[in-house]
Structure formats: structure tokens, C-alpha cells
Design an enzyme around this catalytic site. Structure first.
Site, PDB file in Angstrom:
ATOM      1  N   THR A 201       0.870  -1.171   0.000  1.00 35.40           N
ATOM      2  CA  THR A 201       0.000   0.000   0.000  1.00 35.40           C
ATOM      3  C   THR A 201       0.900   1.211   0.000  1.00 35.40           C
ATOM      4  O   THR A 201       2.049   1.125   0.420  1.00 35.40           O
ATOM      5  CB  THR A 201      -0.838   0.012   1.309  1.00 35.40           C
ATOM      6  N   ASP A 232      -8.180  -2.099   4.890  1.00 37.87           N
ATOM      7  CA  ASP A 232      -8.364  -0.865   5.654  1.00 37.87           C
ATOM      8  C   ASP A 232      -8.198   0.402   4.811  1.00 37.87           C
ATOM      9  O   ASP A 232      -8.732   1.458   5.150  1.00 37.87           O
ATOM     10  CB  ASP A 232      -7.359  -0.820   6.811  1.00 37.87           C
TER      11      ASP A 232
END
Ligand code: GLY
Length: 353
Positions: A201, A232
Site C-alpha cells: 500500500t 483498511d
């Protein structure tokens, strides 16, 4: 955004891809530069990101727009297999992207999840924030929304990512009829990924010369995930959070652990209580450990058998990063230069997988 240097900067920020021009959609007009020292932070793969974002902040760009243009470099990079174009696909070989943005001056937020075919999901998330009454669009709805705003579709699965996925498919499952070639015959890029299953990420937070904050987190998520799995990154409060009066935070790593703690929100609240940035990010790590009750996710010592990393910048420019396990670095541009700095950690062991 007014035509001129800044618009050209935004257009140049993406790779040569067809979606590059969409990076300017929803961006603010440049403002006169203010008196404060700007800071940009990003996760460890973000040196070019912080450099680009700082360049734009110095030209008067909005902090969120600078962060989006910064991460767009990684989103467009076919050699980064954790974000955007070239990301490792889901178990069916389809790349699905998640991204979110938050804008300090307006306390706005937008996100997209399980978005296919669009190179720059963070830019789409900004349009969700600015051109809908919602915060989160997912899947087919997110794709239709992106199309409606003119984002062009491309095949996000690069040849290398396809080969990596194919090897995973051919080696995954004892009753499978798929047969992998001998290891020696594999492409180098596949050998490099052999046995690795992780999350990648990029998070970027920017503090501009007026003391305003913006942040984004963008990812292709867990390698070979179940189609539709969302981590998330696109969840406000988890993958990122900011309060323009306090600070900005974000995360990388096992998203499920963060979703069960809403850690970015925790970090900003710790800053609000007066905690130092390093203590605030370590506090989020401690919450993850304390709530990780599942035996499947604990090593023999009871520690998490995964990693999560957090990054934050306070309103006054102090910053820090921390992970459960040592060895991580974060990218920082403090106005002088872009550099990688060590992050704090709870445990002295590298990269449990
Ligand atoms: N942190 C990225 C993910 O879990 O998808």
C-alpha cells in the site's frame, strides 16, 4: 485548477497512461505560498511520492492534491506490484483497487473500494468527495461513477503481475489440475515473488505552507485476495484519518487488524491529547497487539504473526512512523530533501509472514 505550471505538473505526475489527465479532476486552484514549513510523509515505497508532493506544495498546491499527485507515480508504476497498475490481482486474476482521501480544510473524505480498470483510484476518491453526497463507492458502482467522470479504463493486469498470479494459481491447492513449470524455468519476476503473500500500500500525508493537511492511501490490497475483499485503505478512520487542527495519519500492512481498531483515528486522537507523534503511532501498534486474540494470527510467543505500519504528521510538522516489527522505513520530505527514515517498532524482528 487554473491553467499554467501547476496543471502541467499534475498532468506530468502520472505516467504516460491514458488516465493521467484525470489527475487534475477536482484539484484546487493553486494558492499563494504561505509562511510555514511544509512536510510530506509516505510509506517506505514513497520517495518519489514525497518529492513530487513537495514540489507541488512549493508551487501552492492544495495538500490533498499534492498527496494524490505524489501517490499517482506509484499507482502508474508497473513495477510496483502493491498499488495501482501492475498490482497483484485477486484470486481470479483481476486487479481490484482501494483508495481513500481526506482533506483537512473542509474535513472532507472520499473513497473507492474494489475498483477495477482505473489506474488512479485516489483521484477517483477525490471526485467521490467533491461530486457526491457520499463517502464510499464500491465495485461496479465505483467503476460506473469513474466512467461517468471521464476516467478511462485500462487493463491493470501487467504481464509480470499475470505471471506471478499464474504461478500462485499453479502452486495453490493440493487437488488443483493446474501444473507449475519447474522452478528453474520460471521468470525472474516470478521467482522473486515465490512464497510471498502480503499486503502493499502507499499512504501519503502532506502539511502545506499554510498549516493545512491532506492525505491519501491507495492499494491493490492483499495478493490473490477473495474477489471483493476490502482492507483498511479505503476506510476513513482506519487506512487514514486527519483532523486539520491536530494531524494526519495512515497505515500499511494487514488491513483486517487495522479495521478492528480504526488505528488512524486513534493516532490523531492521541496527538490531540498531546502525545508525541512517535508515542501516538506506537500506541496504535499496542492496540493491535492487545486486540489480536485469534490463535491463528499469533506466533508461539503470542505476538501477531503479521505486520502493520503507521505514519503520522502533526499540525506543527513533527512526524513519526512505527510498525509492530522492526526494520521498516518511511519516506519524508522536510522541505530540504527527500529521505528514508527509520520507523519505531514494538518488536525487534523483521517482516514476519
Ligand atoms: N493495508 C492494505 C490492505 O490490507 O489491503
Amino acid at each position: 485548477m487554473s491553467m499554467g505550471v501547476n496543471r502541467r505538473e499534475f498532468l506530468a505526475a502520472g505516467a504516460a497512461g491514458v488516465s493521467a489527465s484525470m489527475l487534475a479532476l477536482g484539484a484546487e486552484a493553486a494558492k499563494p505560498v504561505g509562511p510555514k514549513r511544509p512536510i510530506v510523509i509516505a510509506s517506505g515505497n514513497g520517495l518519489k511520492t514525497v518529492a513530487k508532493a513537495m514540489e507541488l506544495l512549493r508551487a501552492g498546491a492544495d495538500p490533498l492534491d499534492a498527496a494524490i499527485a505524489g501517490v499517482a507515480i506509484v499507482e502508474a508504476d508497473p513495477e510496483d506490484h502493491t498499488v495501482g497498475y501492475g498490482g497483484i490481482p485477486n484470486e481470479e486474476g483481476v486487479v481490484e483497487l482501494d483508495a481513500a482521501v481526506m482533506h483537512g480544510p473542509t474535513h472532507g473524505g472520499g473513497s473507492v473500494a474494489s475498483l477495477r480498470n482505473i489506474m488512479h483510484p485516489a483521484a477517483v476518491a477525490r471526485v467521490v468527495m467533491k461530486r457526491t453526497d457520499h463517502c464510499l463507492l464500491v465495485g461496479e458502482g465505483a467503476l460506473k461513477f469513474a466512467r461517468a467522470h471521464g476516467f478511462e479504463e485500462i487493463n491493470l493486469l501487467t504481464p509480470d503481475a499475470r505471471k506471478i498470479w499464474l504461478h500462485w494459481k499453479e502452486t495453490n491447492g493440493k487437488d488443483s489440475d493446474w501444473i507449475a513449470p519447474p522452478f528453474d524455468e520460471l521468470d525472474e519476476v516470478v521467482k522473486k515473488f515465490f512464497g510471498i503473500r502480503k499486503h502493499g500500500t502507499i499512504h501519503c500525508s502532506a502539511l502545506d505552507t499554510h498549516g493545512d493537511l491532506g492525505c491519501t492511501t491507495t492499494t491493490s490490497g492483499l495478493f490473490y485476495k477473495i474477489p471483493g475483499r476490502v482492507g483498511d485503505s479505503p476506510i476513513l478512520g482506519a487506512g487514514l484519518w486527519l483532523d486539520n487542527e491536530v494531524g494526519s495519519a495512515g497505515s500499511t500492512g494487514r488491513g483486517e487488524a487495522n479495521l478492528l481498531n480504526l488505528s488512524s483515528h486513534t493516532i490523531v486522537e492521541e496527538l490531540r491529547r498531546g502525545r508525541d507523534p512517535k508515542d501516538a503511532v506506537l500506541e496504535a501498534c499496542k492496540h493491535i497487539v492487545a486486540t489480536n486474540k485469534n490463535p491463528r494470527l499469533r506466533d508461539p510467543k503470542g505476538r501477531p504473526n503479521f505486520n502493520v505500519s503507521f505514519y503520522c504528521v502533526a499540525k506543527d510538522g513533527r512526524y513519526a512512523g512505527a510498525a509492530l516489527y522492526a526494520g521498516g522505513k518511511m519516506a519524508v520530505h522536510d522541505g530540504d530533501d527527500a529521505k528514508l527514515v527509520d520507523m519505531a517498532a514494538l518488536y525487534d524482528m523483521k517482516n514476519p509472514e
